[in-house]
Motif scaffolding. Structure first.
Motif, short mmCIF file in Angstrom:
data_model
loop_
_atom_site.label_atom_id
_atom_site.label_comp_id
_atom_site.label_asym_id
_atom_site.label_seq_id
_atom_site.Cartn_x
_atom_site.Cartn_y
_atom_site.Cartn_z
N PRO A 30 1.26 -1.34 0.12
CA PRO A 30 -0.18 0.06 -0.56
C PRO A 30 0.58 1.50 0.16
O PRO A 30 1.45 1.20 0.73
CB PRO A 30 -0.72 -0.29 1.30
CG PRO A 30 -0.46 -0.24 2.23
CD PRO A 30 1.21 -1.99 1.09
N TYR A 31 0.41 2.44 -0.55
CA TYR A 31 0.89 3.45 -0.37
C TYR A 31 -0.29 5.02 0.56
O TYR A 31 -1.00 4.90 -0.20
CB TYR A 31 0.74 4.09 -2.00
CG TYR A 31 2.26 5.56 -1.92
CD1 TYR A 31 3.60 5.91 -1.47
CD2 TYR A 31 1.01 7.09 -1.41
CE1 TYR A 31 3.70 7.34 -1.44
CE2 TYR A 31 1.32 7.59 -2.26
CZ TYR A 31 2.81 8.24 -1.93
OH TYR A 31 3.62 9.38 -1.25
N LEU A 32 0.69 5.05 1.35
CA LEU A 32 -0.21 5.82 2.02
C LEU A 32 -0.28 7.23 1.86
O LEU A 32 0.74 8.07 2.45
CB LEU A 32 -0.36 5.87 3.71
CG LEU A 32 -0.86 6.50 4.63
CD1 LEU A 32 -1.89 6.65 5.15
CD2 LEU A 32 0.17 6.47 5.79
N ILE A 33 -1.33 7.72 1.35
CA ILE A 33 -1.89 9.36 0.99
C ILE A 33 -2.05 10.07 1.92
O ILE A 33 -2.87 9.79 3.06
CB ILE A 33 -2.90 9.63 -0.51
CG1 ILE A 33 -2.25 8.35 -1.68
CG2 ILE A 33 -2.60 11.52 -0.08
CD1 ILE A 33 -3.47 8.43 -2.46
N PRO A 34 -1.35 10.76 2.55
CA PRO A 34 -1.14 12.10 3.63
C PRO A 34 -2.53 12.97 3.15
O PRO A 34 -3.28 12.83 2.03
CB PRO A 34 -0.54 13.06 4.16
CG PRO A 34 0.82 12.06 2.95
CD PRO A 34 0.43 11.26 1.54
N PHE A 35 -3.04 12.72 5.10
CA PHE A 35 -3.80 13.86 4.74
C PHE A 35 -3.48 15.01 4.16
O PHE A 35 -3.05 15.78 3.62
CB PHE A 35 -4.24 14.13 6.09
CG PHE A 35 -5.38 13.01 6.99
CD1 PHE A 35 -7.04 12.20 6.19
CD2 PHE A 35 -4.55 11.96 7.38
CE1 PHE A 35 -7.71 11.25 6.45
CE2 PHE A 35 -5.33 10.80 7.84
CZ PHE A 35 -6.83 10.62 7.21
N GLY A 36 -4.41 15.33 3.48
CA GLY A 36 -4.31 16.66 2.55
C GLY A 36 -4.40 16.81 1.48
O GLY A 36 -3.67 17.35 0.70
#
Length: 208
Positions: A30-36
């Protein structure tokens, strides 16, 4: 899809990381897209935007932008450098200069210090999402004089910061200045009275 329920940003961030860790244990990548959406990688889009500005307006002295989670300003710095970019803090993060410097450093591969950044923090008022009078006046002015609709959280604060920068001499008359309207329009609909005032102002707008 995973439902994390209601919670504070810190709690939700940890929940997202927990899901990623579970997926890794199952063999996924998985690649975690940061909030914002803000990260050094995510900021690369605004490097392209900054380079486009350099082609269209190489003489631009100031590029003014709202600072939420910091990625937009970081990307512009990657193209334009620290001196040309003026950010206006909107209250979304506690340490905006550190956030922007971190993203910009990861993007450019050089050290970017928070103290070298031009970030105004005078438009946050009572806090993120709380409309204050200077921002309302900036929104009304933009609607009346330019036919531009701003929002109370991001672009409205950025315009209020630009107006104040002109008043205190940080941006001087005759210096080519770009106001980057980065959106935020849905924020208007939490402020019905503001919508009414801006629409009224737009009815009086006449293009010249």
């Amino acid at each position: 899809m995973f439902w994390a329920g209601d919670g504070e940003p810190g709690t939700l961030a940890q929940a997202a990381e927990d899901v990623c860790e579970q997926l890794r244990r199952e063999g996924a990548r998985p690649y975690l897209i940061p909030f914002g959406g803000s990260s050094s990688l995510g900021a690369r889009g605004y490097v392209d935007g900054g380079n486009e500005l350099l082609v269209q307006l190489p003489e631009a002295r100031h590029v003014v932008v709202a600072v939420g989670s910091g990625g937009t300003m970081a990307g512009l710095i990657g193209a334009l450098g620290e001196e040309r970019v003026l950010g206006v803090h909107c209250g979304a993060v506690s340490e905006p200069a550190s956030a922007v410097a971190g993203f910009a450093g990861g993007l450019t591969g050089r050290s970017v210090t928070p103290g070298a950044l031009r970030i105004r923090t005078d438009q946050v008022g009572a806090g993120y999402g709380v409309l204050n009078e200077p921002v309302l006046e900036a929104m009304r002015t933009a609607a009346t004089l330019e036919g531009i609709v701003l929002d109370p959280v991001y672009s409205g604060r950025a315009m209020a910061g630009l107006i104040q920068a002109v008043r205190d001499g940080d941006v001087r008359r005759g210096e080519r200045t770009v106001f980057l309207h980065s959106g935020g329009l849905p924020g208007l609909f939490g402020h019905a009275q503001t919508v009414h005032r801006c629409v009224t102002a737009l009815h009086g707008f006449k293009a010249v």
